[in-house]
Design an enzyme around this catalytic site. Structure first.
Site, PDB file in Angstrom:
ATOM      1  N   TYR A 142       0.706  -1.088  -0.148  1.00 43.59           N
ATOM      2  CA  TYR A 142      -0.078   0.079   0.127  1.00 43.59           C
ATOM      3  C   TYR A 142       0.862   1.260   0.081  1.00 43.59           C
ATOM      4  O   TYR A 142       0.665   2.267  -0.924  1.00 43.59           O
ATOM      5  CB  TYR A 142      -0.999  -0.022   1.127  1.00 43.59           C
ATOM      6  N   GLY A 198      -0.493  -3.615  21.528  1.00 39.11           N
ATOM      7  CA  GLY A 198      -0.888  -2.310  21.289  1.00 39.11           C
ATOM      8  C   GLY A 198       0.236  -1.344  21.485  1.00 39.11           C
ATOM      9  O   GLY A 198      -0.236  -0.022  21.871  1.00 39.11           O
ATOM     10  N   ALA A 209     -12.907   1.585  14.718  1.00 39.08           N
ATOM     11  CA  ALA A 209     -14.100   0.539  14.355  1.00 39.08           C
ATOM     12  C   ALA A 209     -13.934  -0.845  15.153  1.00 39.08           C
ATOM     13  O   ALA A 209     -15.171  -1.382  15.331  1.00 39.08           O
ATOM     14  CB  ALA A 209     -14.200   0.559  12.842  1.00 39.08           C
ATOM     15  N   ASN A 233      -4.294   9.352  10.328  1.00 35.34           N
ATOM     16  CA  ASN A 233      -5.116   8.606  11.197  1.00 35.34           C
ATOM     17  C   ASN A 233      -6.449   9.672  11.452  1.00 35.34           C
ATOM     18  O   ASN A 233      -6.534  10.042  12.600  1.00 35.34           O
ATOM     19  CB  ASN A 233      -4.552   8.197  12.294  1.00 35.34           C
TER      20      ASN A 233
END
Length: 348
Positions: free
Chosen positions: A149, A218, A200, A178
């Site tokens: 990407y 995370g 989401a 973001n």
């Protein structure tokens, strides 16, 4: 001015159409395969063409020829797709978008191209550093398809820049960091691996009581920008064609930098604040390969340096908590009204 927006039915595009329609200063032409996110915007305020830029090329050429400004937002922006369907990512994000660029060159039309902060790849730097538009772009190995990407976006940028250098194209490249806000993404069943962007996923978990899955704990960091601030950045570029001519701009809020775990913790707290109910969702660590697939890779990601864009008079207005709270309030309101639901996992 006649403005044609390709990818107008997506998250960013729908907010740009809404913003431009409210100002009522321009002739707005919106193009996309779907107009679901445009619902609620007065249909008399813009013209919509349901079209695919890959197959409806005669229409694309006609609209570009008639436009004063072309805004290109078309892209797959989903890490799962980068890993699962890399060739589709290249076909849409580079090949199809290159066709738009070449038509802008042919018709001598100004182009605002939405790129991505992903072009920076494996950001290098120390704590407290910010990444500016002249930073080196360093990616992972070819076997890690997550970078396809970023590679497609970077190559498109390079070709656009080369056309500008040759005097063949007037352009502005925007690199989003973001963006979040209403209409961001779709909800997914609790515990889903892959799929939409992190907000989401976490919102789906909070609405269903499912786990907030932290990829590799995370620890990756992101700088979140409210979509209203992002739209204001677009307007700043629109208002200053000379200052934004043949320039590249970071669009983000460096003060809203946090880890993905930090985002989850803010969302848990805000959920309690907005609903008065203690969330039942738990933080769960999951390996990146299990969540996205073997071709995934990640980076620490530095926050953006926004000096260039600030010189046009733009400054982000919303802090992280406000950005998260206003986005969550939209989802909670849609869910309460029955317009948005978390799908159940299929029974096997």
């Amino acid at each position: 001015m006649k403005i044609v927006l390709f990818g107008a039915g997506g998250f960013i595009g729908s907010h740009l159409v809404e913003h431009l329609a409210a100002r009522a200063e321009h002739d707005i032409v919106a193009v996309d395969v779907s107009d679901d996110k445009l619902a609620g915007i007065p249909p008399t305020a813009y013209r919509f063409h349901r079209a695919d830029i890959r197959s409806d090329r005669d229409l694309v050429d006609e609209l570009i020829a008639e436009a004063d400004l072309v805004v290109d937002l078309v892209a797959y922006a989903n890490p799962s797709i980068y890993v699962e369907a890399p060739l589709e990512v290249v076909d849409l994000n580079f090949v199809a978008n290159l066709d738009i660029v070449e038509r802008c060159v042919r018709h001598r039309r100004r182009l605002i191209q939405y790129s991505s902060c992903e072009v920076y790849g494996k950001f290098s730097g120390r704590e407290g550093d910010r990444v500016d538009e002249e930073a080196d772009l360093v990616y992972g190995p070819v076997s890690k398809h997550r970078w396809i990407y970023a590679s497609a976006k970077q190559l498109l940028e390079r070709i656009i820049h080369a056309h500008g250098l040759a005097g063949q194209l007037e352009f502005t490249i925007l690199r989003p960091f973001n963006f979040i806000g209403p209409r961001l993404d779709y909800l997914v069943p609790p515990g889903t691996r892959g799929g939409p962007r992190v907000f989401a996923h976490f919102m789906s978990a909070l609405l269903s009581g499912g786990p907030l899955q932290l990829v590799d704990g995370g620890t990756a960091r992101r700088s979140f920008l409210h979509i209203a601030d992002a739209t204001a950045a677009f307007q700043a570029v629109l208002d200053d064609p000379d200052g934004s001519r043949n320039a590249i701009f970071n669009v983000g809020n460096p003060d809203n930098d946090t880890s993905i775990r930090g985002l989850a913790e803010v969302m848990l707290d805000v959920y309690w604040e907005l609903t008065g109910e203690e969330p039942t969702s738990e933080l769960v660590t999951v390996a990146a390969e299990d969540f996205y697939g073997a071709g995934y890779d990640d980076d620490g990601r530095l926050p953006p340096d926004i000096t260039r864009l600030s010189a046009l008079g733009w400054k982000p207005q919303r802090d992280l908590r406000t950005t998260v709270r206003e986005t969550m309030a939209y989802y909670l309101g849609e869910h309460a009204a029955g317009r948005l639901s978390v799908p159940a996992l299929p029974v096997r």
